[in-house]
Write a protein that holds these residues in place. Structure first.
Motif, PDB file in Angstrom:
ATOM      1  N   PHE A  83      -0.625  -6.742   4.774  1.00 22.11           N
ATOM      2  CA  PHE A  83      -0.204  -5.505   4.140  1.00 22.11           C
ATOM      3  C   PHE A  83       1.266  -5.197   4.401  1.00 22.11           C
ATOM      4  CE2 PHE A  83      -4.776  -4.756   5.113  1.00 22.11           C
ATOM      5  CZ  PHE A  83      -5.221  -4.694   3.795  1.00 22.11           C
ATOM      6  N   MET A  84       1.899  -4.635   3.387  1.00 16.89           N
ATOM      7  CA  MET A  84       3.146  -3.917   3.591  1.00 16.89           C
ATOM      8  C   MET A  84       2.821  -2.461   3.294  1.00 16.89           C
ATOM      9  SD  MET A  84       6.949  -4.145   1.932  1.00 16.89           S
ATOM     10  CE  MET A  84       6.450  -4.054   0.221  1.00 16.89           C
ATOM     11  N   THR A  85       2.963  -1.609   4.274  1.00 15.65           N
ATOM     12  CA  THR A  85       2.571  -0.208   4.119  1.00 15.65           C
ATOM     13  C   THR A  85       3.792   0.679   3.921  1.00 15.65           C
ATOM     14  OG1 THR A  85       2.506  -0.079   6.538  1.00 15.65           O
ATOM     15  CG2 THR A  85       0.410  -0.365   5.404  1.00 15.65           C
ATOM     16  N   ARG A  86       3.653   1.638   3.038  1.00 16.37           N
ATOM     17  CA  ARG A  86       4.722   2.595   2.770  1.00 16.37           C
ATOM     18  C   ARG A  86       4.679   3.701   3.810  1.00 16.37           C
ATOM     19  NH1 ARG A  86       8.899   5.095   1.908  1.00 16.37           N
ATOM     20  NH2 ARG A  86       9.703   5.662  -0.152  1.00 16.37           N
ATOM     21  N   ALA A  87       5.843   4.035   4.346  1.00 15.41           N
ATOM     22  CA  ALA A  87       5.965   5.172   5.262  1.00 15.41           C
ATOM     23  C   ALA A  87       6.956   6.156   4.662  1.00 15.41           C
ATOM     24  CB  ALA A  87       6.430   4.708   6.633  1.00 15.41           C
ATOM     25  N   HIS A  96       7.567  -0.434   4.717  1.00 17.17           N
ATOM     26  CA  HIS A  96       8.529  -0.032   3.689  1.00 17.17           C
ATOM     27  C   HIS A  96       8.931   1.413   3.980  1.00 17.17           C
ATOM     28  CE1 HIS A  96      10.255   1.224  -0.036  1.00 17.17           C
ATOM     29  NE2 HIS A  96       9.746   0.271  -0.795  1.00 17.17           N
ATOM     30  N   ALA A  97      10.192   1.599   4.366  1.00 21.16           N
ATOM     31  CA  ALA A  97      10.701   2.937   4.698  1.00 21.16           C
ATOM     32  C   ALA A  97      11.753   3.338   3.668  1.00 21.16           C
ATOM     33  CB  ALA A  97      11.272   2.942   6.106  1.00 21.16           C
ATOM     34  N   ASP A  98      12.476   4.406   3.940  1.00 21.42           N
ATOM     35  CA  ASP A  98      13.616   4.780   3.097  1.00 21.42           C
ATOM     36  C   ASP A  98      14.633   5.540   3.929  1.00 21.42           C
ATOM     37  OD1 ASP A  98      13.032   7.669   2.980  1.00 21.42           O
ATOM     38  OD2 ASP A  98      11.363   7.109   1.686  1.00 21.42           O
ATOM     39  N   ASP A  99      15.799   5.773   3.318  1.00 17.88           N
ATOM     40  CA  ASP A  99      16.891   6.369   4.081  1.00 17.88           C
ATOM     41  C   ASP A  99      16.696   7.852   4.365  1.00 17.88           C
ATOM     42  OD1 ASP A  99      17.243   7.289   1.511  1.00 17.88           O
ATOM     43  OD2 ASP A  99      19.216   6.364   1.201  1.00 17.88           O
ATOM     44  N   LYS A 100      15.705   8.482   3.742  1.00 18.49           N
ATOM     45  CA  LYS A 100      15.484   9.918   3.944  1.00 18.49           C
ATOM     46  C   LYS A 100      15.050  10.239   5.363  1.00 18.49           C
ATOM     47  CE  LYS A 100      14.387  10.785  -0.902  1.00 18.49           C
ATOM     48  NZ  LYS A 100      13.316  11.079  -1.889  1.00 18.49           N
ATOM     49  N   PHE A 101      14.372   9.307   6.006  1.00 19.49           N
ATOM     50  CA  PHE A 101      13.960   9.578   7.391  1.00 19.49           C
ATOM     51  C   PHE A 101      14.380   8.448   8.333  1.00 19.49           C
ATOM     52  CE2 PHE A 101      10.484   7.024   5.856  1.00 19.49           C
ATOM     53  CZ  PHE A 101       9.925   6.391   6.961  1.00 19.49           C
ATOM     54  N   TYR A 102      15.368   7.658   7.883  1.00 24.76           N
ATOM     55  CA  TYR A 102      15.865   6.574   8.737  1.00 24.76           C
ATOM     56  C   TYR A 102      16.572   7.149   9.956  1.00 24.76           C
ATOM     57  CZ  TYR A 102      18.309   2.408  10.351  1.00 24.76           C
ATOM     58  OH  TYR A 102      18.761   1.362  11.134  1.00 24.76           O
ATOM     59  N   SER A 103      16.231   6.586  11.100  1.00 28.25           N
ATOM     60  CA  SER A 103      17.011   6.807  12.320  1.00 28.25           C
ATOM     61  C   SER A 103      16.958   5.507  13.103  1.00 28.25           C
ATOM     62  CB  SER A 103      16.450   7.959  13.157  1.00 28.25           C
ATOM     63  OG  SER A 103      15.224   7.594  13.760  1.00 28.25           O
ATOM     64  N   ARG A 124       8.824  -6.123  10.322  1.00 25.26           N
ATOM     65  CA  ARG A 124      10.019  -6.111   9.482  1.00 25.26           C
ATOM     66  C   ARG A 124      10.181  -4.757   8.795  1.00 25.26           C
ATOM     67  NH1 ARG A 124      13.258 -10.254   8.047  1.00 25.26           N
ATOM     68  NH2 ARG A 124      12.826 -12.207   9.141  1.00 25.26           N
ATOM     69  N   LEU A 125      11.446  -4.394   8.544  1.00 29.52           N
ATOM     70  CA  LEU A 125      11.765  -3.119   7.909  1.00 29.52           C
ATOM     71  C   LEU A 125      12.310  -3.377   6.506  1.00 29.52           C
ATOM     72  CD1 LEU A 125      12.000  -0.019   8.189  1.00 29.52           C
ATOM     73  CD2 LEU A 125      14.352  -0.400   8.969  1.00 29.52           C
ATOM     74  N   TRP A 126      11.569  -2.901   5.512  1.00 28.56           N
ATOM     75  CA  TRP A 126      11.908  -3.081   4.094  1.00 28.56           C
ATOM     76  C   TRP A 126      12.615  -1.834   3.580  1.00 28.56           C
ATOM     77  CZ3 TRP A 126       9.345  -6.614   0.287  1.00 28.56           C
ATOM     78  CH2 TRP A 126       9.571  -6.267  -1.037  1.00 28.56           C
ATOM     79  N   LEU A 151       0.836  -1.197   0.000  1.00 24.14           N
ATOM     80  CA  LEU A 151       0.000   0.000   0.000  1.00 24.14           C
ATOM     81  C   LEU A 151       0.873   1.250   0.000  1.00 24.14           C
ATOM     82  CD1 LEU A 151      -2.731  -0.913   2.662  1.00 24.14           C
ATOM     83  CD2 LEU A 151      -2.946  -0.970   0.167  1.00 24.14           C
ATOM     84  N   TYR A 152       0.680   2.110  -0.993  1.00 28.62           N
ATOM     85  CA  TYR A 152       1.379   3.388  -1.020  1.00 28.62           C
ATOM     86  C   TYR A 152       0.824   4.329   0.046  1.00 28.62           C
ATOM     87  CZ  TYR A 152       3.512   2.006  -5.435  1.00 28.62           C
ATOM     88  OH  TYR A 152       4.240   1.343  -6.397  1.00 28.62           O
TER      89      TYR A 152
END
Length: 286
Positions: free
Chosen positions: A190-194, A214-221, A234-236, A172-173
């Motif tokens: 569901f795998m949800t986009r954050a 599903h995350a990305d490196d732009k807001f990874y901490s 799980r973190l995708w 899910l976007y």
């Protein structure tokens, strides 16, 4: 008697192949649900280095390589058939031209999939074909790109009919779409986009269980992703783009950089064979 022995030998071989495939899926599901220390590999549009993206051949290759999750894209034809296609048009990936939504399934079957710009013998598969192919062999990430309620209902119904919910992730976007889809099929995972911390909070507050974010490196901490992992989610993360560019420039550098975001435990890549070998060498993949 000679023919009987041949038939019995062939039957035994088929049984062995089926049992081996099922055993591999059991290992994948065990890792997915019970081994957060293991990093799972998702093949972006299947294993398409040597085959057309999103083709049956690319999916068979992904299964052969031991990929954990096959990522694929769903669209709907003019006559309501769910097919596998990333783009809105068939221009880039087939010998044809035009919008998927403006063509019937029969019309699409006139064309062949391209690989490196050259025609192949592969045709556009249906979602039903893919479910039947992957069932019992690997997990499936459904990147849902169809429009309208009809396609959503068809997708939910096919997952139910094939009993594929446990080995599938519905991507899910927008996490806010989860309740409507859950009403269509209560077993959908569901795998949800954050895209931000606020999205992560919204996913938690919505109250619908999700096994993957599903995350990305732009807001990874480490602190925020640690909260996600602490909830058993799980973190995708994607290797697509800059990490694979780094990898092309210097072996292991891209994968090393990606895993410095150490809470990551699913990676999507265009190079699943290389990533599996990398992870196995470090004891991060079975």
């Amino acid at each position: 008697m000679h023919y009987k022995r041949i038939i019995l030998s062939f039957t035994a071989l088929l049984v062995t192949i089926v049992v081996a495939a099922q055993s591999n899926l059991d290992s994948i599901l065990n890792d997915f649900y019970n081994r957060p220390d293991r990093v799972l590999v998702a093949a972006h549009r299947a294993a398409h280095t040597a085959y057309p993206e999103n083709s049956v051949a690319a999916m068979k290759e992904a299964i052969r390589l031991g990929v954990d999750i096959i990522e694929t894209d769903i669209r709907e034809t003019k006559d309501g058939v769910l097919i596998i296609m990333h783009d809105k048009t068939i221009d880039r990936t087939t010998t044809g031209k035009g919008l998927v939504a403006e063509k019937t399934y029969a019309e699409l079957q006139q064309f062949f999939l391209l690989h490196d710009g050259e025609p192949t013998s592969e045709k556009i598969p249906t979602f039903k074909e893919v479910l039947e192919l992957v069932k019992g062999k690997a997990m499936l990430d459904i990147d849902y790109k169809a429009d309208g309620k009809r396609a959503a209902k068809s997708t939910a119904r096919l997952l139910r009919k094939t009993k594929m919910e446990k080995q599938s992730l519905f991507f899910l976007y927008d996490y806010k779409d989860a309740p409507a889809l859950r009403r269509m099929n209560k077993k959908i995972q569901f795998m949800t986009r954050a895209y931000s911390k606020e999205d992560v909070d919204g996913i938690f507050n919505q109250g619908i269980e999700v096994p993957v974010i599903h995350a990305d490196d732009k807001f990874y901490s480490d602190s925020l992703m640690g909260v996600i992992r602490g909830k058993g989610i799980r973190l995708w993360m994607n290797a697509l783009g800059k990490y694979e560019k780094l990898e092309a420039e210097e072996k292991n550098s891209g994968f090393d950089a990606l895993l410095r975001m150490h809470h990551t435990n699913i990676i999507q890549t265009n190079f699943p064979e290389e990533l599996i070998a990398y992870l196995k060498a470090r004891g991060l993949h079975r």
